[in-house]
Design a protein around this motif. Sequence first.
Motif, PDB file in Angstrom:
ATOM      1  N   ASN A 226       0.838  -1.203   0.000  1.00  0.00           N
ATOM      2  CA  ASN A 226       0.000   0.000   0.000  1.00  0.00           C
ATOM      3  C   ASN A 226       0.872   1.250   0.000  1.00  0.00           C
ATOM      4  OD1 ASN A 226       0.839   0.316   2.658  1.00  0.00           O
ATOM      5  ND2 ASN A 226      -1.105  -0.308   3.536  1.00  0.00           N
ATOM      6  N   LYS A 227       0.241   2.411  -0.150  1.00  0.00           N
ATOM      7  CA  LYS A 227       1.026   3.638  -0.309  1.00  0.00           C
ATOM      8  C   LYS A 227       1.769   4.068   0.944  1.00  0.00           C
ATOM      9  CE  LYS A 227      -3.182   6.340  -0.237  1.00  0.00           C
ATOM     10  NZ  LYS A 227      -3.930   7.351  -0.981  1.00  0.00           N
TER      11      LYS A 227
ATOM     12  N   PHE B 292      -0.098  -8.040   0.117  1.00  0.00           N
ATOM     13  CA  PHE B 292      -0.139  -9.386  -0.454  1.00  0.00           C
ATOM     14  C   PHE B 292       1.266  -9.820  -0.806  1.00  0.00           C
ATOM     15  CE2 PHE B 292      -0.268 -12.115  -4.244  1.00  0.00           C
ATOM     16  CZ  PHE B 292      -1.101 -13.128  -3.801  1.00  0.00           C
ATOM     17  N   TYR B 293       1.574 -11.089  -0.550  1.00  0.00           N
ATOM     18  CA  TYR B 293       2.863 -11.656  -0.923  1.00  0.00           C
ATOM     19  C   TYR B 293       2.636 -13.093  -1.374  1.00  0.00           C
ATOM     20  CZ  TYR B 293       7.365 -13.973  -0.356  1.00  0.00           C
ATOM     21  OH  TYR B 293       8.480 -14.721  -0.564  1.00  0.00           O
ATOM     22  N   LYS B 294       3.159 -13.420  -2.525  1.00  0.00           N
ATOM     23  CA  LYS B 294       3.062 -14.792  -3.030  1.00  0.00           C
ATOM     24  C   LYS B 294       4.427 -15.202  -3.547  1.00  0.00           C
ATOM     25  CE  LYS B 294       1.048 -18.507  -4.665  1.00  0.00           C
ATOM     26  NZ  LYS B 294       0.648 -19.590  -3.843  1.00  0.00           N
ATOM     27  N   ASP B 295       4.914 -16.342  -3.068  1.00  0.00           N
ATOM     28  CA  ASP B 295       6.205 -16.879  -3.478  1.00  0.00           C
ATOM     29  C   ASP B 295       5.950 -18.004  -4.474  1.00  0.00           C
ATOM     30  OD1 ASP B 295       8.834 -17.539  -3.690  1.00  0.00           O
ATOM     31  OD2 ASP B 295       9.039 -18.319  -1.666  1.00  0.00           O
TER      32      ASP B 295
ATOM     33  N   THR C 119      -3.443   4.516  -7.577  1.00  0.00           N
ATOM     34  CA  THR C 119      -3.886   4.630  -6.188  1.00  0.00           C
ATOM     35  C   THR C 119      -2.725   4.789  -5.218  1.00  0.00           C
ATOM     36  OG1 THR C 119      -3.879   2.241  -5.873  1.00  0.00           O
ATOM     37  CG2 THR C 119      -5.933   3.246  -6.638  1.00  0.00           C
ATOM     38  N   GLY C 120      -1.492   4.637  -5.702  1.00  0.00           N
ATOM     39  CA  GLY C 120      -0.319   4.750  -4.845  1.00  0.00           C
ATOM     40  C   GLY C 120       0.216   3.417  -4.375  1.00  0.00           C
ATOM     41  N   SER C 121      -0.486   2.339  -4.658  1.00  0.00           N
ATOM     42  CA  SER C 121       0.005   1.008  -4.288  1.00  0.00           C
ATOM     43  C   SER C 121       1.118   0.592  -5.238  1.00  0.00           C
ATOM     44  CB  SER C 121      -1.121  -0.022  -4.356  1.00  0.00           C
ATOM     45  OG  SER C 121      -2.125   0.286  -3.431  1.00  0.00           O
ATOM     46  N   ASP C 122       2.095  -0.123  -4.701  1.00  0.00           N
ATOM     47  CA  ASP C 122       3.199  -0.635  -5.510  1.00  0.00           C
ATOM     48  C   ASP C 122       2.967  -2.102  -5.810  1.00  0.00           C
ATOM     49  OD1 ASP C 122       4.532   1.759  -5.386  1.00  0.00           O
ATOM     50  OD2 ASP C 122       5.849   1.158  -3.754  1.00  0.00           O
TER      51      ASP C 122
END
Length: 99
Positions: A11-12, A18-21, A76-79
């Motif tokens: 998020n900004k 969220f993280y997925k490996d 939205t500023g999310s990376d």
Amino acid sequence: MAAIYSLYIINKSGGLIFYKDYGSKGRMDTNDSLRVASLWHSMHAISQQLSPTTGCTGIELLEVDTFDLHCFQSLTGSDLQGQSSLWFVNLGYRTWRLS
């Protein structure tokens, strides 16, 4: 062979949403994934402010010996960050074009 190792959504404010490996080698624990996401978000934000050119969007690609780290900042500023093998060309263009 080209591969995507992991995907982060941040998020900004720099928090990991969220993280997925996707890789089987060297999986990170939860704390390490939080650190990597926070560090990359901070580097991306600082590089926008320190850039001598106007309209700079920050670091978009970090290439190291063993992998590439791509970053795309949404409206939205999310990376959205993706870690891929060295030979995965244009990961950002292919991934972000779908959204």
